[in-house]
Design an enzyme around this catalytic site. Structure first.
Site, PDB file in Angstrom:
ATOM      1  N   HIS A  17      84.128   4.160  47.091  1.00  0.00           N
ATOM      2  CA  HIS A  17      83.570   4.684  48.346  1.00  0.00           C
ATOM      3  C   HIS A  17      84.696   5.061  49.209  1.00  0.00           C
ATOM      4  O   HIS A  17      84.764   6.031  49.989  1.00  0.00           O
ATOM      5  CB  HIS A  17      82.910   3.444  49.018  1.00  0.00           C
ATOM      6  CG  HIS A  17      81.660   3.022  48.288  1.00  0.00           C
ATOM      7  ND1 HIS A  17      81.254   1.814  47.818  1.00  0.00           N
ATOM      8  CD2 HIS A  17      80.474   4.020  47.878  1.00  0.00           C
ATOM      9  CE1 HIS A  17      80.178   1.963  47.401  1.00  0.00           C
ATOM     10  NE2 HIS A  17      79.654   3.140  47.298  1.00  0.00           N
ATOM     11  N   LYS A  41      66.073  -2.532  49.261  1.00  0.00           N
ATOM     12  CA  LYS A  41      67.285  -2.727  47.909  1.00  0.00           C
ATOM     13  C   LYS A  41      67.621  -4.411  47.895  1.00  0.00           C
ATOM     14  O   LYS A  41      68.076  -4.840  47.066  1.00  0.00           O
ATOM     15  CB  LYS A  41      68.256  -1.937  48.388  1.00  0.00           C
ATOM     16  CG  LYS A  41      68.338  -0.371  47.899  1.00  0.00           C
ATOM     17  CD  LYS A  41      69.591   0.489  47.930  1.00  0.00           C
ATOM     18  CE  LYS A  41      69.534   1.568  47.273  1.00  0.00           C
ATOM     19  NZ  LYS A  41      70.925   2.062  47.475  1.00  0.00           N
ATOM     20  N   ARG A  90      79.478  10.235  41.019  1.00  0.00           N
ATOM     21  CA  ARG A  90      80.091   9.501  40.053  1.00  0.00           C
ATOM     22  C   ARG A  90      80.019  10.382  38.724  1.00  0.00           C
ATOM     23  O   ARG A  90      81.096  10.593  37.940  1.00  0.00           O
ATOM     24  CB  ARG A  90      79.824   8.192  39.827  1.00  0.00           C
ATOM     25  CG  ARG A  90      80.122   7.181  41.096  1.00  0.00           C
ATOM     26  CD  ARG A  90      79.769   5.958  40.994  1.00  0.00           C
ATOM     27  NE  ARG A  90      78.280   6.179  40.598  1.00  0.00           N
ATOM     28  CZ  ARG A  90      77.413   5.101  40.841  1.00  0.00           C
ATOM     29  NH1 ARG A  90      77.589   4.005  41.244  1.00  0.00           N
ATOM     30  NH2 ARG A  90      75.917   5.422  40.495  1.00  0.00           N
ATOM     31  N   SER A 128      78.472  -0.427  43.250  1.00  0.00           N
ATOM     32  CA  SER A 128      78.625  -1.788  43.967  1.00  0.00           C
ATOM     33  C   SER A 128      77.875  -2.761  43.061  1.00  0.00           C
ATOM     34  O   SER A 128      78.187  -3.975  42.914  1.00  0.00           O
ATOM     35  CB  SER A 128      77.899  -1.488  45.111  1.00  0.00           C
ATOM     36  OG  SER A 128      78.523  -0.707  46.027  1.00  0.00           O
TER      37      SER A 128
END
Length: 164
Positions: A17, A41, A90, A128
């Site tokens: 990030h 989430k 990514r 993450s």
């Protein structure tokens, strides 16, 4: 002034990030790293903790700031007067979802463009979710997150392990 918003949950912020924020900061006059309130989430860190971690992780980027938002990204971008939204990719597997999101945001607010940026190839595997799992299992995450995040993960997970 060309303003970009780099939005995400950042739970927690990783070196991937940070790399995307640095790249965006070279292209725009100002970059807002905006932490999304998305309780669906079930984040490990609160919104306030995530903003504080982001703020410290990007402190070395002079034209970047940390903020948070709730609701639609398109509305936040309008309020901030940004010209672009930065999204990190990514892998090819990220593209389909990000493309759909960009098209929906365009329908909601045509005043900004979505810019897709890839992190340095050494971070393309990083997420993450993986970082949290490694940390929860006692692994070393120092190669993946800034020191402030590593400390916060250690403290947060230690507290969770000690809860009844």
């Amino acid at each position: 002034m060309r303003l970009a918003v780099y939005a995400g949950s950042f739970d927690p912020i990783t070196y991937g990030h940070v790399d995307v924020a640095e790249r965006a900061a070279r292209l725009f006059d100002r970059v807002v790293v905006a932490v999304a309130r998305n309780d669906g989430k079930h984040p490990l860190f609160s919104i306030e903790e995530r903003v504080a971690l982001v703020r410290e992780a990007i402190a070395h980027i002079p034209n970047a700031e940390a903020d948070s938002f709730g609701g639609l990204l398109a509305d936040y971008v309008r309020r901030r007067g940004a010209q672009a939204v930065v999204r990190g990719l990514r892998a090819v597997s990220d593209f389909e979802w990000e493309f759909q999101l960009a098209l929906m945001n365009r329908k909601l607010n045509e005043s900004f463009e979505t810019i897709f940026m890839m992190p340095n190839e050494s971070y393309t595997f990083l997420s993450s979710r993986m970082v949290k799992e490694i940390a929860a299992l006692g692994g070393d995450v120092s190669l993946f997150v800034p020191p402030v995040v590593e400390r916060a993960l250690r403290l947060k997970l230690q507290v969770r392990r000690n809860e009844p």
